[in-house]
Design an enzyme around this catalytic site. Structure first.
Site, PDB file in Angstrom:
ATOM      1  N   CYS A  32       0.829  -1.210   0.000  1.00  0.00           N
ATOM      2  CA  CYS A  32       0.000   0.000   0.000  1.00  0.00           C
ATOM      3  C   CYS A  32       0.857   1.251   0.000  1.00  0.00           C
ATOM      4  O   CYS A  32       1.914   1.305   0.629  1.00  0.00           O
ATOM      5  CB  CYS A  32      -0.885   0.026   1.230  1.00  0.00           C
ATOM      6  N   GLU A  45      18.506 -17.562  -6.245  1.00  0.00           N
ATOM      7  CA  GLU A  45      18.091 -16.257  -6.764  1.00  0.00           C
ATOM      8  C   GLU A  45      17.570 -16.375  -8.203  1.00  0.00           C
ATOM      9  O   GLU A  45      16.568 -15.752  -8.563  1.00  0.00           O
ATOM     10  CB  GLU A  45      19.278 -15.281  -6.673  1.00  0.00           C
ATOM     11  N   GLU A  51       9.007 -15.150  -9.959  1.00  0.00           N
ATOM     12  CA  GLU A  51       8.374 -13.842  -9.749  1.00  0.00           C
ATOM     13  C   GLU A  51       7.805 -13.244 -11.025  1.00  0.00           C
ATOM     14  O   GLU A  51       6.717 -12.687 -11.001  1.00  0.00           O
ATOM     15  CB  GLU A  51       9.415 -12.846  -9.208  1.00  0.00           C
ATOM     16  N   LYS A 101      13.792 -15.298  -9.282  1.00  0.00           N
ATOM     17  CA  LYS A 101      13.506 -14.328 -10.347  1.00  0.00           C
ATOM     18  C   LYS A 101      12.537 -14.927 -11.350  1.00  0.00           C
ATOM     19  O   LYS A 101      11.606 -14.270 -11.783  1.00  0.00           O
ATOM     20  CB  LYS A 101      14.792 -13.903 -11.090  1.00  0.00           C
ATOM     21  N   HIS A 138      18.722 -36.470  -3.656  1.00  0.00           N
ATOM     22  CA  HIS A 138      18.007 -36.797  -2.425  1.00  0.00           C
ATOM     23  C   HIS A 138      16.511 -36.485  -2.537  1.00  0.00           C
ATOM     24  O   HIS A 138      15.830 -36.377  -1.519  1.00  0.00           O
ATOM     25  CB  HIS A 138      18.625 -36.040  -1.244  1.00  0.00           C
ATOM     26  N   ASN A 179      -2.081   1.887   5.588  1.00  0.00           N
ATOM     27  CA  ASN A 179      -1.142   0.845   5.190  1.00  0.00           C
ATOM     28  C   ASN A 179      -0.844   0.034   6.439  1.00  0.00           C
ATOM     29  O   ASN A 179      -0.484   0.605   7.468  1.00  0.00           O
ATOM     30  CB  ASN A 179       0.142   1.510   4.641  1.00  0.00           C
ATOM     31  N   GLY A 180      -1.009  -1.286   6.378  1.00  0.00           N
ATOM     32  CA  GLY A 180      -0.720  -2.112   7.558  1.00  0.00           C
ATOM     33  C   GLY A 180      -1.833  -3.125   7.771  1.00  0.00           C
ATOM     34  O   GLY A 180      -2.674  -3.334   6.901  1.00  0.00           O
ATOM     35  N   LYS A 216       6.675  -4.300  -3.902  1.00  0.00           N
ATOM     36  CA  LYS A 216       8.106  -3.995  -3.866  1.00  0.00           C
ATOM     37  C   LYS A 216       8.634  -3.974  -2.439  1.00  0.00           C
ATOM     38  O   LYS A 216       9.725  -4.427  -2.165  1.00  0.00           O
ATOM     39  CB  LYS A 216       8.338  -2.644  -4.551  1.00  0.00           C
ATOM     40  N   ARG A 234       5.657  -0.035  -6.382  1.00  0.00           N
ATOM     41  CA  ARG A 234       5.659  -0.900  -5.199  1.00  0.00           C
ATOM     42  C   ARG A 234       4.698  -2.074  -5.319  1.00  0.00           C
ATOM     43  O   ARG A 234       4.711  -2.961  -4.469  1.00  0.00           O
ATOM     44  CB  ARG A 234       5.282  -0.072  -3.975  1.00  0.00           C
ATOM     45  N   TRP A 250      -2.681  -2.796  -1.740  1.00  0.00           N
ATOM     46  CA  TRP A 250      -2.231  -4.169  -2.001  1.00  0.00           C
ATOM     47  C   TRP A 250      -3.043  -5.019  -1.031  1.00  0.00           C
ATOM     48  O   TRP A 250      -2.870  -4.923   0.179  1.00  0.00           O
ATOM     49  CB  TRP A 250      -0.735  -4.270  -1.719  1.00  0.00           C
TER      50      TRP A 250
END
Ligand code: F6R
Length: 610
Positions: free
Chosen positions: A2, A483, A490, A487, A506, A101-102, A605, A27, A75
Site C-alpha cells: 500500500c 536467486e 516472480e 527471479k 536426495h 497501510n498495515g 516492492k 511498489r 495491495w
C-alpha cells in the site's frame, strides 16, 4: 505494498495526488483511490480496482480546483481487490475519511462491537473499522485527539492519513510499523509512505516514529505521542534523489536496472577501497570500529533476494575472514529465541529499508543487546535509521518489483565488509590487493555479459510451454541458483526450485522428465568436476541442461544442451557475474510469455506488513 500520499497546498491537490500515486506504483498494488476537497470544502471520493491510470480515468469528472486530499494504492490483505475495498474508507456517518497501510490484528472483535452499536460496514477491510472507531471519538475540530483515542484500542501495524469532512484543511497522520514521512514546503504540507512520492514543493522532511501522530494544517505541523505528549522532530533538508524514473529507452525497468549494473556496483565500491593497500574503508561502520576485533559470530538476517545476498555473504565472510556466520530469515528470527552475546554482530540487509519482518528482526537483535549494522539501499529508510550504522549500497532507486541491481550491490557491500574483517585477521596485503584488482574488473566483465544478452534471449526460447524447472549450484553458486529460481517464479510464473546440485539426488531428481529445463551454475570452482557428475545425472534422465560456466570451458559443451559463458573472475566475486544471465533469462522468459515483468501479479516492492 500500500502507498499513501496526502497534500495541503496551493497547487491542485488532485494533480499532486495522482503524481504521488504514480511515484508509488512500482511498489505493486491492485486498486487505487483518492479523496479531494474543493475550495468550498466539499469532498469528492473516487476509488477503483486496477491501476492509477484507471483511477485517473474514473476521476476525470473531478475538474475543479482542489486544495487538499489523500490518496492510496492498495495491495490487498483483508478482502479482495475491488473498488469497494479500495481506500479511502469513510465512517458510516461520513465524517471521517481515511487511508491505511498495515494490518489491524484485532479488527474482528472491534468490528463486531461497532456493529452491535449500529455501525454499518461496506467493505471487507480491516481499515474501515478504524474510520468508524475514529468517528466514535470525533468532536468537530479535534481530529488528532480522536485518532489518538481510537488507536489506543487498536492492535497491529499502521501508517494512516485521516481527514474529517468538516476540516478540509487538516490531515492527521499516525504511524506504528508502517513508514510515514512528512514533507514541508513554502506553500504546502504533505505526507507519504515513501519520500519519493512527496510533491516537488517538499523542501524539508521528517519521519514519524512508531507511536507518533502528526497534525498538518494552516498553522503548520505539530506532532504528539499516542499518550498526547508533544514530541519534537529533527527536520532535514530534502534533496530528491535523481530519480532516473523514466525507462531511458528500455521497454521495462527490470531490463534497465539489469543493464545499470556495471555502474551501480562501481558506485558501491567507489571511494571505499584502497587498491594499493588491499584495504576496504567503510565509514558507515566507524561506530563499530573498536568492536570489530571482538566479534566471534555474525548473524545476517533478511528476506527474499536480500536473504540470498546474505547467503553469499556467509561464504565470503567465512572464507575470507574465518568468522562464523549464520543466515536467518528475518521472519523466523523475530519469533525464535536467538542466542546473542556480546561477541555477536547482527547484520540486517534490506533494499527498501522498510520490510516489516526485517525491521522487527533488527529491533529484536537490538533489544537483546547485539551490535547491529544495516546494509541498505534506500537512504533515510526506517532500517537505515534504526540500525544507526552500516553500509549504504548506493544502487539508486530500484523500481522494478523484482530486485536485480540491489542484489549485486548488496553482494559487493558484503564483499567489502568481509575484506575489511579479513585484513584485520588472516588476509595479507598482497591477497587484499589481488581481490581488489578482481573487484575493479567487474564493471567491464558485466558489460561483456550484457553485450551478449541476445544469447540469453535465444536460450529463453527453450522455456516455451514449460511449467517447471530446477536451478542448481554448489558452494557460493548455491545462493545464485536460489536467486535465479526466485527471479523466474516472480516474473514468469513458472515453477522453479533452487537446490545445491548434490542435493538433487536426495529427492528433486524425481521431478526430472524429458526436456525439463535444469539451469546449472557451473563456473570453474573447487567442486567443478562434481557439478559435471550432477549434470550427467540429469542427462541420464533426459532433462535439458542449460549451463552458466566460465569462458574457455569448451569441454562442458559435451555435457549440456545450452551454455552461456561468463568472463574469468575470482570465485569470491563470481556470483556477481553468474547471476546476471539468470536475471536476463527470467526477464526474457516473462516478456516472451506476454507478462509485464515490472508489475508481477500479487507482488509488492516493499513488504511493510508481516
Ligand atoms: C525479489 C524481491 C523480494 C525482496 C524482499 C526483501 O525480487 O524483491 O524478495 O528481496 O521482499 O525486500 P528488501 O530487500 O526491501 O527488504
Amino acid at each position: 505494498m500500500c502507498g499513501i500520499i496526502g497534500y495541503l497546498g496551493d497547487k491542485n491537490a488532485k494533480t499532486v495526488l495522482i503524481e504521488g500515486l504514480r511515484a508509488l506504483e512500482y511498489r505493486g498494488y491492485d486498486s487505487a483511490g483518492l479523496a479531494v476537497f474543493d475550495r468550498a470544502g466539499e469532498v469528492f471520493i473516487r476509488k477503483t480496482e486496477g491501476k492509477v491510470k484507471d483511477l485517473e480515468r474514473y476521476s476525470a469528472s473531478l475538474s475543479a480546483e482542489y486544495s487538499s486530499g489523500i490518496a492510496h494504492t492498495r495491495w490487498a490483505t483483508h478482502g479482495e481487490a475491488t473498488g469497494i475495498n479500495a481506500h479511502p474508507h469513510t465512517s458510516s456517518d461520513g465524517r471521517v475519511i481515511l487511508i491505511h497501510n498495515g494490518i489491524i490484528e484485532n479488527y474482528m472483535p472491534l468490528k463486531k462491537k461497532l456493529e452491535s452499536e449500529g455501525a454499518r460496514f461496506q467493505s471487507e477491510t480491516d481499515t474501515e473499522v478504524i474510520a468508524e472507531l475514529i468517528s466514535k471519538f470525533y468532536e468537530s475540530g479535534r481530529l488528532i485527539e480522536a485518532v489518538a483515542s481510537a488507536l489506543a484500542n487498536v492492535q497491529g501495524s499502521y501508517g494512516l492519513a485521516v481527514m474529517a469532512r468538516d476540516m478540509p484543511g487538516t490531515i492527521v497522520g499516525a504511524r506504528n510499523g508502517s513508514p510515514l514521512v512528512v514533507g514541508i514546503g513554502d506553500s504546502c504540507l504533505s505526507i507519504a509512505s515513501d519520500r519519493n512520492a512527496l510533491p516537488a514543493c517538499a523542501r524539508r522532511i521528517f519521519y514519524l516514529d512508531d507511536g507518533e501522530l502528526v497534525h498538518l494544517g494552516a498553522e503548520g505541523y505539530r506532532t504528539i505521542s499516542l499518550a498526547n505528549v508533544e514530541t519534537t522532530k529533527e527536520v532535514e533538508d530534502f534533496h530528491r534523489e535523481i530519480q532516473h524514473s523514466d525507462r531511458a529507452g528500455y521497454p521495462h525497468y527490470m531490463l534497465k536496472e539489469i543493464f545499470e549494473q556495471p555502474g551501480t556496483i562501481a558506485d558501491c565500491y567507489r571511494g571505499r577501497i584502497l587498491p594499493q593497500e588491499g584495504l576496504a574503508r567503510l565509514g558507515g561502520l566507524d561506530p563499530l570500529d573498536e568492536r570489530l576485533h571482538d566479534f566471534r559470530r555474525i548473524i545476517i538476517t533478511a528476506c527474499g533476494t536480500s536473504w540470498h545476498a546474505a547467503l553469499v555473504g556467509e561464504y565470503l565472510i567465512e572464507e575470507l575472514a574465518g568468522i562464523a556466520v549464520e543466515v536467518e530469515y528475518a521472519s523466523e528470527f523475530r519469533y525464535r529465541n536467538p542466542i546473542i552475546d556480546a561477541h555477536t554482530l547482527v547484520l540486517v540487509i534490506s533494499q527498501s529499508g522498510e520490510t516489516a519482518d526485517t525491521l522487527a528482526a533488527l529491533r529484536e537483535a537490538k533489544m537483546r543487546g547485539a551490535a547491529v549494522a544495516g546494509i541498505v539501499n534506500a537512504t533515510g529508510s526506517t532500517i537505515a535509521r534504526e540500525a544507526g550504522c552500516g553500509i549504504y549500497v548506493h544502487a539508486g532507486l530500484e523500481k522494478s518489483v523484482a530486485s536485480t541491481k540491489a542484489f549485486t550491490s548488496q553482494v559487493i557491500a558484503l564483499f567489502l565488509f568481509a575484506l575489511r574483517l579479513a585484513r584485520m585477521t588472516k588476509l595479507s596485503s598482497d591477497q587484499g590487493i589481488r581481490y581488489l584488482a578482481e573487484l575493479v574488473s567487474l564493471p567491464r566483465k558485466i558489460e561483456n555479459i550484457l553485450n551478449r544478452a541476445e544469447e540469453i534471449r535465444a536460450i529463453a526460447g527453450v522455456f516455451r510451454g514449460k511449467s517447471n524447472c530446477l536451478y542448481l549450484g554448489r558452494g557460493i553458486q548455491f545462493p545464485v541458483a536460489l536467486e535465479g529460481a526466485l527471479k523466474l517464479k516472480e516474473v514468469s510464473y513458472i515453477h522453479a526450485e533452487g537446490y545445491p546440485a548434490a542435493e538433487m539426488k536426495h529427492g528433486p531428481i524425481a521431478l526430472i522428465e524429458p526436456d525439463m529445463p535444469v539451469v546449472v551454475v557451473a563456473s570453474r570452482c573447487g567442486v567443478y568436476e562434481k557439478v559435471i557428475s550432477n549434470i550427467e545425472e540429469i542427462r541420464a534422465r533426459r532433462g535439458m541442461v542449460i549451463a552458466i560456466t566460465t569462458e574457455g570451458n569448451e569441454g562442458i559443451r559435451r555435457h549440456v544442451d545450452h551454455v552461456f559463458y561468463i568472463p574469468e573472475i575470482d570465485e569470491a566475486l563470481s556470483p556477481i557475474l553468474t547471476v546476471i544471465p539468470l536475471q536476463l533469462l527470467a526477464y526474457y522468459i516473462a516478456v516472451a510469455k506476454g507478462h509485464d515483468p515490472d508489475m508481477p501479479r500479487n507482488l509488492a516492492k516493499s513488504v511493510t506488513v508481516e
